[in-house]
Design a protein around this motif. Sequence first.
Motif, PDB file in Angstrom:
ATOM      1  N   GLN A  15       0.772  -1.179   0.225  1.00  0.00           N
ATOM      2  CA  GLN A  15      -0.022   0.014  -0.278  1.00  0.00           C
ATOM      3  C   GLN A  15       0.719   1.149  -0.050  1.00  0.00           C
ATOM      4  N   VAL A  16       0.857   2.194  -1.089  1.00  0.00           N
ATOM      5  CA  VAL A  16       1.440   3.331  -1.068  1.00  0.00           C
ATOM      6  C   VAL A  16       0.527   4.403  -1.231  1.00  0.00           C
ATOM      7  N   ASN A  17       0.856   5.223   0.078  1.00  0.00           N
ATOM      8  CA  ASN A  17      -0.029   6.308   0.330  1.00  0.00           C
ATOM      9  C   ASN A  17       0.782   7.460  -0.186  1.00  0.00           C
ATOM     10  N   THR A  18      -0.067   8.675  -1.028  1.00  0.00           N
ATOM     11  CA  THR A  18       0.554   9.714  -1.340  1.00  0.00           C
ATOM     12  C   THR A  18      -0.787  11.052  -1.218  1.00  0.00           C
ATOM     13  N   PRO A  19      -0.356  12.020  -1.244  1.00  0.00           N
ATOM     14  CA  PRO A  19      -1.398  13.068  -1.195  1.00  0.00           C
ATOM     15  C   PRO A  19      -2.325  13.053  -2.443  1.00  0.00           C
ATOM     16  N   TRP A  20      -2.064  12.456  -3.330  1.00  0.00           N
ATOM     17  CA  TRP A  20      -3.174  12.101  -4.702  1.00  0.00           C
ATOM     18  C   TRP A  20      -4.043  11.065  -4.563  1.00  0.00           C
ATOM     19  N   LEU A  21      -3.040  10.079  -4.106  1.00  0.00           N
ATOM     20  CA  LEU A  21      -3.874   8.590  -4.464  1.00  0.00           C
ATOM     21  C   LEU A  21      -3.198   7.778  -3.419  1.00  0.00           C
ATOM     22  N   THR A  22      -4.037   6.572  -3.165  1.00  0.00           N
ATOM     23  CA  THR A  22      -3.430   5.219  -2.674  1.00  0.00           C
ATOM     24  C   THR A  22      -3.425   4.385  -3.492  1.00  0.00           C
ATOM     25  N   ASN A  37      -3.364 -11.602  -8.193  1.00  0.00           N
ATOM     26  CA  ASN A  37      -2.965 -10.411  -7.925  1.00  0.00           C
ATOM     27  C   ASN A  37      -3.552  -9.079  -8.421  1.00  0.00           C
ATOM     28  N   TYR A  38      -4.145  -8.365  -7.799  1.00  0.00           N
ATOM     29  CA  TYR A  38      -4.735  -7.149  -8.406  1.00  0.00           C
ATOM     30  C   TYR A  38      -4.404  -5.877  -7.736  1.00  0.00           C
ATOM     31  N   TRP A  39      -4.254  -4.793  -8.794  1.00  0.00           N
ATOM     32  CA  TRP A  39      -3.834  -3.578  -8.307  1.00  0.00           C
ATOM     33  C   TRP A  39      -5.141  -2.589  -8.469  1.00  0.00           C
ATOM     34  N   ARG A  40      -5.267  -1.760  -7.429  1.00  0.00           N
ATOM     35  CA  ARG A  40      -6.213  -0.602  -7.499  1.00  0.00           C
ATOM     36  C   ARG A  40      -5.608   0.446  -6.648  1.00  0.00           C
ATOM     37  N   VAL A  41      -6.523   1.601  -7.189  1.00  0.00           N
ATOM     38  CA  VAL A  41      -6.152   3.044  -6.681  1.00  0.00           C
ATOM     39  C   VAL A  41      -7.435   3.434  -6.091  1.00  0.00           C
TER      40      VAL A  41
END
Length: 179
Positions: A15-22, A37-41
């Motif tokens: 899990q990568v947290n940024t001010p614009w999105l996770t 394996n699944y990626w989502r925003v």
Amino acid sequence: MTEKKNWRTLDCFIQVNTPWLTLIGEKLEDDRQQILNYWRVEKADSVVIITIQNNQFILPNPSYRPGVQQVTLDFVGGRLDQGLSPKLAALKILSRELGISNVDIVSLNPLNQVGWSINSSFSNQKLYGFMAEISLNTIISRERVGKIYPTTSEGINQLLTDLTCLQCRAVLREWLTQG
């Protein structure tokens, strides 16, 4: 018709947290017990506002969009800050983008009560559309206005030709069906 079962989340491996999105990477089990394996925003919801004054669409200055690497024409819009209702966000965005205050707005009507899903396979983001009628007495600074289109069928057709943003086009189409 057989009922589809929900997928199960087995693990969140990043899990990568940024001010614009996770950005989230997960291991999921689908309705056929396959492991994927699944990626989502996850992103804040969006608000797009059609602004009309004197039977003309008023659009703000075009903006550079890094995703498409070009400057695009869009309706007034922005992100829905956490804890803010879509209507309050719309008022804040109108002030920021066109420099108008609440007293300049004759009406602010939602075009959808429930947010529309944007790319629901990949993102949790919702879109809220509004139509704002701006008072005839309100003067909008020329520096804030990108383009003006009449609300005639010819103006709408030209606007649809010029708009490449699918969210803006969806809000305009919704406004047309409700008008």
